[in-house]
Design an enzyme around this catalytic site. Structure first.
Site, PDB file in Angstrom:
ATOM      1  N   ASP A 330     -16.514  20.647 -49.403  1.00  0.00           N
ATOM      2  CA  ASP A 330     -17.526  21.621 -49.018  1.00  0.00           C
ATOM      3  C   ASP A 330     -16.844  22.945 -48.652  1.00  0.00           C
ATOM      4  O   ASP A 330     -15.885  22.954 -47.869  1.00  0.00           O
ATOM      5  CB  ASP A 330     -18.308  21.079 -47.819  1.00  0.00           C
ATOM      6  CG  ASP A 330     -19.305  22.073 -47.261  1.00  0.00           C
ATOM      7  OD1 ASP A 330     -20.264  22.393 -47.967  1.00  0.00           O
ATOM      8  OD2 ASP A 330     -19.102  22.533 -46.114  1.00  0.00           O
ATOM      9  N   GLU A 367     -16.177  23.381 -53.974  1.00  0.00           N
ATOM     10  CA  GLU A 367     -16.959  24.602 -54.096  1.00  0.00           C
ATOM     11  C   GLU A 367     -15.970  25.757 -54.137  1.00  0.00           C
ATOM     12  O   GLU A 367     -15.050  25.805 -53.315  1.00  0.00           O
ATOM     13  CB  GLU A 367     -17.902  24.771 -52.904  1.00  0.00           C
ATOM     14  CG  GLU A 367     -19.147  23.907 -52.954  1.00  0.00           C
ATOM     15  CD  GLU A 367     -20.078  24.177 -51.791  1.00  0.00           C
ATOM     16  OE1 GLU A 367     -21.281  24.361 -52.027  1.00  0.00           O
ATOM     17  OE2 GLU A 367     -19.618  24.189 -50.639  1.00  0.00           O
TER      18      GLU A 367
END
Length: 458
Positions: A330, A367
């Site tokens: 993340d 990400e």
């Protein structure tokens, strides 16, 4: 039973079972002394024993002790007195969970509001549990190791995905009956939204934290997804999930949050890292304010060696003890920032992962953006890490919707997005996706004209 305290060893980090009892090891670079608190049971309001560690139990940044006649299931926590040198705030009345604990208990009495202030919270604190570090049985349940070209990822939230089933069973147990459905879909890999332990009360406007993107620990499965018979049984339940997935030739990837924690900024709660060594674990400016590119109040300083060591230990725990096949980071690009949040060309965090033998056959996804405006796709600073391709998502949606002049862009995406992954034409490190947890499900995407989330008052 008489418990003797010995010097112990700095490694392994956390609590580990020895032939004599349990060894405790904690990284705290600015501590004056450390107390190990032992509790009789999970809802005990006071510790039954307190062991104060002086500097004879200190080796460099590590504080360690071996306490005899302790066993698996032992409940413990720390209290730490900081040196009076102005580096860290002193939270010496706060009971702190071990950053490396494999089990966490005390949820029946835990109150987040009592962790917000500096006063004693022993009557409403969380506690750590000593766990056996049993390794995953790869002999009977080997990793599927699907090639990247053949990998089809199904992202799911374990509680939402199993909600319609028998509510008396844990989420991990209910999931087992869903495996045939996943096989029918033809997917090769599941990607579990965060299952690290988090605080359900860490949410605004009286809402509950459903998604779990603010961890309180990086080693323990979330308590709402397990049976909570014991910490050992909780670990066994999740291990069984991975075993059954491997048996069905399905890989298991975890969505992991190492870029920030549930402790927020300087006004947030003190649960673990903050009370142990806040200036080590977090980026904090000269003005004493927490620096934030996560959008959640703090940012983990993954450029620092001791912090990286803790994160690597967590990755190895999930890979070696639970059999996890990969990780999706993340806001992963936030882990490549250095002091004062300056982006690093050669960030040591991903270099350390790529040098770790225990993680050599693990899939890595990230990400490529964070909330501070950093965005690196083709130039993501890791040779092994694949990145979420937001350009693929956007162009495919426009083409699907019938927007004008979208066919040429769609041609580029079918070829592997060479316009974005320059120099990586043979195997672009692109994760091609249409929907994710950031927005609508696939059905809702083609049903509604604009985003809304009424249940979340949005």
């Amino acid at each position: 039973t008489v418990n003797y305290i010995n010097k112990g060893k700095p490694l392994p980090l956390g609590s580990s079972i020895t032939s004599n009892g349990v060894n405790f090891s904690l990284i705290a670079t600015n501590a004056e002394y450390i107390e190990i608190l032992l509790f009789e049971k999970e809802d005990a309001v006071l510790p039954k024993k307190i062991y104060k560690l002086d500097h004879s139990h200190n080796t460099g940044p590590y504080w360690h002790a071996e306490i005899s006649n302790l066993k698996e299931g032992c409940i413990y926590a720390f209290r730490i007195k900081q040196k009076n040198n102005g580096i860290n705030n002193n939270y010496d009345k706060k009971v702190l969970i071990d950053p490396c604990s494999r089990g966490i208990t005390g949820w029946s009495t835990y109150k987040r509001e009592n962790a917000l202030r500096k006063n004693d919270n022993s009557d409403s604190c969380l506690k750590s549990v000593v766990c056996d570090r049993k390794l995953f049985n790869f002999l009977d349940y080997p990793r599927p190791n699907h090639s990247w070209e053949e990998t089809i990822i199904y992202e799911l939230h374990i509680k939402a995905f199993t909600k319609s089933s028998n509510e008396k069973e844990s989420c991990f147990k209910k999931f087992l009956r869903k495996i045939p459905y996943l096989k029918e879909l033809g997917i090769t890999t599941i990607e579990l939204l965060p299952i690290f332990c988090f605080d359900p009360t860490d949410a605004p406007n009286g809402l509950d934290n459903f998604w779990g993107y603010s961890p309180i620990n990086w080693f323990t499965p979330h308590f709402e997804y397990v049976s909570n018979v014991s910490a050992a049984e909780n670990r066994a339940e999740f291990r069984k999930l991975v075993e059954e997935c491997h048996k069905a030739d399905i890989e298991v990837i975890l969505d992991v949050v190492y870029n920030h924690t549930s402790e927020g900024d300087s006004e947030g709660p003190t649960i673990s890292w903050k009370g142990i060594d806040e200036h080590l674990y977090y980026f904090i400016g000269k003005d004493k304010n927490y620096q934030d590119v996560s959008g959640c109040g703090n940012t983990i300083a993954a450029n620092r060696g001791l912090v990286r060591k803790l994160i690597i230990e967590s990755l190895k725990c999930w890979a070696n003890e639970f059999g996890i096949d990969g990780f999706r980071f993340d806001l992963g690009i936030a882990l490549t920032r250095g002091e004062n949040l300056i982006p690093l060309e050669n960030p040591p965090f991903f270099e350390d992962i790529e040098c770790e033998p225990d993680l050599a056959d693990i899939k890595l996804i990230s990400e490529p953006w964070d909330c501070g405006g950093l965005y690196k796709l083709n130039d993501f600073p890791s040779k092994k890490t694949f990145t979420w391709n937001g350009h693929f998502r956007d162009d495919l949606r426009r083409f699907w919707k019938g927007d004008k002049d979208t066919a040429w862009n769609m041609s580029d995406k079918i070829k592997g997005s060479p316009s974005h992954y320059k120099g990586n034409i043979t195997l672009p490190k692109s994760i091609n996706f249409i929907t994710s947890h950031d927005g609508f499900t696939l059905k809702d995407l083609v049903t509604f004209n604009r985003k809304h989330n009424f249940a979340n008052k949005e």
